[in-house]
Design a protein around this motif. Sequence first.
Motif, mmCIF file in Angstrom:
data_model
loop_
_atom_site.group_PDB
_atom_site.id
_atom_site.type_symbol
_atom_site.label_atom_id
_atom_site.label_comp_id
_atom_site.label_asym_id
_atom_site.label_seq_id
_atom_site.Cartn_x
_atom_site.Cartn_y
_atom_site.Cartn_z
ATOM 1 N N ALA A 1 -2.643 2.912 -12.315
ATOM 2 C CA ALA A 1 -2.167 1.640 -12.838
ATOM 3 C C ALA A 1 -2.174 0.641 -11.692
ATOM 4 O O ALA A 1 -1.551 0.865 -10.659
ATOM 5 N N THR A 2 -2.912 -0.428 -11.844
ATOM 6 C CA THR A 2 -3.026 -1.395 -10.761
ATOM 7 C C THR A 2 -1.824 -2.344 -10.775
ATOM 8 O O THR A 2 -1.550 -2.990 -11.783
ATOM 9 N N ILE B 1 -10.132 -11.367 -2.756
ATOM 10 C CA ILE B 1 -9.684 -9.983 -2.905
ATOM 11 C C ILE B 1 -10.119 -9.113 -1.729
ATOM 12 O O ILE B 1 -11.254 -9.201 -1.261
ATOM 13 N N ILE B 2 -9.182 -8.293 -1.216
ATOM 14 C CA ILE B 2 -9.582 -7.304 -0.213
ATOM 15 C C ILE B 2 -9.187 -5.888 -0.645
ATOM 16 O O ILE B 2 -9.547 -4.915 -0.004
ATOM 17 N N GLY B 3 -8.426 -5.786 -1.718
ATOM 18 C CA GLY B 3 -8.065 -4.441 -2.153
ATOM 19 C C GLY B 3 -7.241 -4.458 -3.418
ATOM 20 O O GLY B 3 -6.849 -5.506 -3.936
ATOM 21 N N MET B 4 -6.995 -3.214 -3.942
ATOM 22 C CA MET B 4 -6.164 -3.065 -5.125
ATOM 23 C C MET B 4 -5.031 -2.124 -4.763
ATOM 24 O O MET B 4 -5.251 -1.124 -4.086
ATOM 25 N N GLU C 1 2.938 2.744 -4.082
ATOM 26 C CA GLU C 1 3.412 2.256 -2.804
ATOM 27 C C GLU C 1 2.391 2.486 -1.674
ATOM 28 O O GLU C 1 2.038 1.572 -0.959
ATOM 29 N N ASP C 2 1.930 3.728 -1.575
ATOM 30 C CA ASP C 2 0.969 4.005 -0.505
ATOM 31 C C ASP C 2 -0.412 4.282 -1.065
ATOM 32 O O ASP C 2 -1.223 4.950 -0.440
ATOM 33 N N ASP C 3 -0.611 3.828 -2.236
ATOM 34 C CA ASP C 3 -1.861 4.162 -2.911
ATOM 35 C C ASP C 3 -2.678 2.888 -3.074
ATOM 36 O O ASP C 3 -2.353 2.032 -3.887
ATOM 37 N N MET C 4 -3.722 2.766 -2.255
ATOM 38 C CA MET C 4 -4.501 1.531 -2.278
ATOM 39 C C MET C 4 -5.981 1.830 -2.205
ATOM 40 O O MET C 4 -6.380 2.900 -1.754
#
Lengths: 837, 123
Positions: free
Chosen positions: A213-214, A223-226, A230-233
């Motif tokens: 779930a984003t 944008i540089i990331g999703m 918490e620590d999940d990117m």
Amino acid sequence: MKNIIVVGNGMVGYKFCEKFVEKAESKDFKITVFGEEPRPAYDRVHLSEFFENQDAKALEMAPAEWYGENGIDLVTNERVADINRTAKTITTAKDREFSYDYLVLATGSSPFVPPIKGVEKEGVFVYRTIEDLEGMLAYAAKLRELKPNARGAVLGGGLLGLEAGKAVMDMGLEPHIVEFAPKLMPRQLDSRSSQVLKLKLESIGLNIHLSKATNQILGDKYIIGMEFGEDDMLDVDMLVISAGIRPRDELGRACGLEVGVRGGIVVDNTMKTSDENIYAIGEIALYNQMIYGLVAPGYDMAAVAVEQIIGHTDTVMPADIDMSTKLKLIGVDVASFGEPFMPAAKGHSIIFENKTQHLYKRINVSLDGKSLLGGILVGDAADYNMLHQVYLNGMAIPEDPSQLILPASEGGSSFGSVLDLPDDAQVCSCESVSKGDICCSITEGDCTTFGDVVTKTKATSGCGGCKPMVTDLVNETLKSLGKEVKEVVCEHFNFSRQELYDLIKINKVPNYQEALDLFGEGHGCETCKPLVASIFATITMETANRQPTIQDTNDRFLANIQRNGTYSVVPRVAGGEITPQQLIVIGEVAKKYDLYTKITGGQRIDLFGAQIHELPLIWKELIDAGFESGHAYGKSLRTVKSCVGSTWCRYGMHESVTFAIDIENRYRGLRSPHKLKGGVSGCIRECAEARGKDFGLIAVDGGWNLYVCGNGGATPKHAVLLAEQLDDETVVKYLDRFLMYYIRTAGPLVRTAPWLDKLEGGIDYLKQVVIEDSLGIAEELEQEMQGLVNRYECEWKEAIENPEMMKRFKHFVNSDDTDDNIEFVPMRGQKMPKQWV
Amino acid sequence: MQDILNQYVTVTEDAVKEWFRVGETTDFPENSGACIKYKSKQIAVYNFSRTGKWYATQNLCPHKMEMVLSLGMIGDKDDIPKVACPMHKKNFSLEDGRNLAGEDLKIATYPVKIEEGNVYIGF
Ligand SMILES: Cc1cc2nc3c(=O)[nH]c(=O)nc-3n(C[C@H](O)[C@H](O)[C@H](O)COP(=O)(O)OP(=O)(O)OC[C@H]3O[C@@H](n4cnc5c(N)ncnc54)[C@H](O)[C@@H]3O)c2cc1C
Ligand code: SF4
Ligand code: SF4
Ligand code: FES
């Protein structure tokens, strides 16, 4: 004269117009269409093709002139902003007012963008219009320049999301798919098939992230990331949102039409909304409490609305709507039809799964085992059209239904002839064309070719999924009438390739121009020229230097033309065996001419980025060091790949390298209808992937097993066993016969696998010809091949030793300058061509 | 890249300001194209010897902006002399430069004159 106003010029709005003007009654109506997009309606279903050619025109449903010619006023680039139901008028965003007698809403839907923090950032896109794609292409091009390993993600792993994933990959970005559900294509697939699909997609390079779930899109401006948890990117540079659609019902809502809880304008089976003068069709219409995100139901709705308006009020929408779908991804077959998931109470499921081959097939049959209720196909959807028809028409199924999905080698049988389908079977659902319509256009109409049938019936012109079936129907019907289905070369030669081959051979025709004068008409083209060149090469082994102007560009310059007009150079490395000294020579040449080097899939080295005038210089150095042309540019033998075999490998049964080198050297330079590849493995572990080749040898106890007619590429196919436990000599004998027979009889650009598919009698027949010499031509085939082998010469050596032939390796006739349009940019310590787009 | 494309504009025979000599007829292979340079332009010249006619067009294929048309095979389609781009086989009429599939792509054409074995292109 009554006024009809159509709001929305998308696929369905267009279809309404098309169907309307076909009616005689249409002369009493005036149609005005408003489209918000800047261009006339285009084929959204094939939107992804825009990535390949950026050709918006090619996608048009009809050219802009079509509307005027049919008395329709088309207003593009103007949104309808308001409806006044009492006055029966609409107002556009440019504040113009028009009145209507009937209003047709075909406003479609827009991509659903979930309310995630940061979705407004640069580099986040949706996937619906040509403008969306243009934006993505421009952004991806910029990324590629700034960052060699840029990543693109797709939010949503449904049908469209996967298509977008492929597009991201084709744009040169590392592709990632992020799905909220624990499985891919949750609406069409069960968990097991989705698992198989995931493996398959991963094997072609898509990275799949499920159950994510984003929470947030990261980055300042862009944008540089999703961020998921918490620590999940996931670091990404571009994002395409494909999280479903929302009907564009704002107009209907504002004027008080009845709408669904989750959007969409409610219609009954006549396509009327709650206002009897207003119709809604396509992805805006909520019918049976459903929005159908597919074109075929939309087209049906358009047809119903047309009939209703002209007064044929008994034409209504059926209650059941077929939602079967097939994914249009190249290289990945996925399809589901009917009821894909079925509770055990309603019927039985038969499942065939082979994870190593990424294969999953499931069919659901009724409790009495008599009818097919639905199914799922992953990995091989070749039977989709047929199964779909069996399902739609409630046709009888075999007593043992597993026959429908088992691979042929395990006792499963494919279906009978397409002609067994009932006449009313709907073959093309987009255009509602039945089997009867197609066959009658030939038997009773005056259609004689596939093209005629398409023009007459419009079959295949929607999503195109029915093309294979329509082709089969056309061919079978023609055959049943005793009409020959002749595949002629092109408008210049009214012969098949095989006929032309015989004519040229028997009449000892010396060159192309004479062949054209004797047997052809007109002045030739890019189809017949290389085809005839290839025929000459297989009759006399003449090199591409003798008639350079009838060769494909690659053959003409004995090199592969690459993007931006540069060429690549591939010396032969027979069997993939190369000495350190040869490696040093290649390295030095590449350094001297600043060439990009890469190991190829065929165990050799490709040098990219040479300019035309450099080719002879490069080849002179390579030939001096003992190399020869690798024919990587020709429709000819490429490589015979080998594993190290018994020389080094502890499992090896025979010397696979030695044999691979012998065979490659025997057939080097051999021109054929398409490229030819071979492989030799030292044992059944098959490290050389010989069964993925046109001919493959696998060492076994007592000799070699010979497999033929396999290939990799877009439609991979395993080679099939021709003969077992052969000694070296017999292998060569059979190969001579097999290759020569293929070269003589195959159509242009037909590889061995499809050639075998079409060969009547299949592999058994081929065995008779090659092994038992049933045609009595074995000796002739062997002699012809030996003749070609004896006449081999390296065409690069021939070219650089002949000043006349050398003349063509020059960019300008009137100047020694080189092409100044060629530009390179650095990449990972080498260079690559600069992108123009 | 658009600038490079924009410098190619069809020249008709009566609008020629300069006839530029590009070589002798024998420099140009028969039934084939070849490329010549004129200032910053690259022009493809076609020696259509089957009909004895000569044609010239821009060398730049407008499809993917590749400088390759002179390398394409020539021939005819429904009796219209044409060149097929070697990259993706788009067909262009040698007579007026239009795309033969009716696509919105067009190439500029230039008149060719042969005098005493010399080839001239009109600009
Ligand atoms: C990438 C992609 C792949 C697809 N693949 C498939 C497939 O394989 N098979 C399949 O069956 N379906 C597929 N679809 C779905 C299919 O394209 C749609 O079902 C179809 O386009 C719906 O047609 P429509 O006319 O209802 O809507 P649209 O085609 O969206 O047309 C609606 C038009 O109305 C315009 N409009 C909206 N509001 C207004 C207004 N107020 N005033 C004026 N104009 C307005 C919009 O700008 C739009 O141009 C795909 C869709 C996409 C995006
Ligand atoms: S195929 Fe057999 S012999 Fe060849 S490398 Fe693999 S294991 Fe060894
Ligand atoms: S090398 Fe082959 S697979 Fe790769 S992009 Fe080119 S055609 Fe496609
Ligand atoms: S570059 Fe010419 S056809 Fe594509």
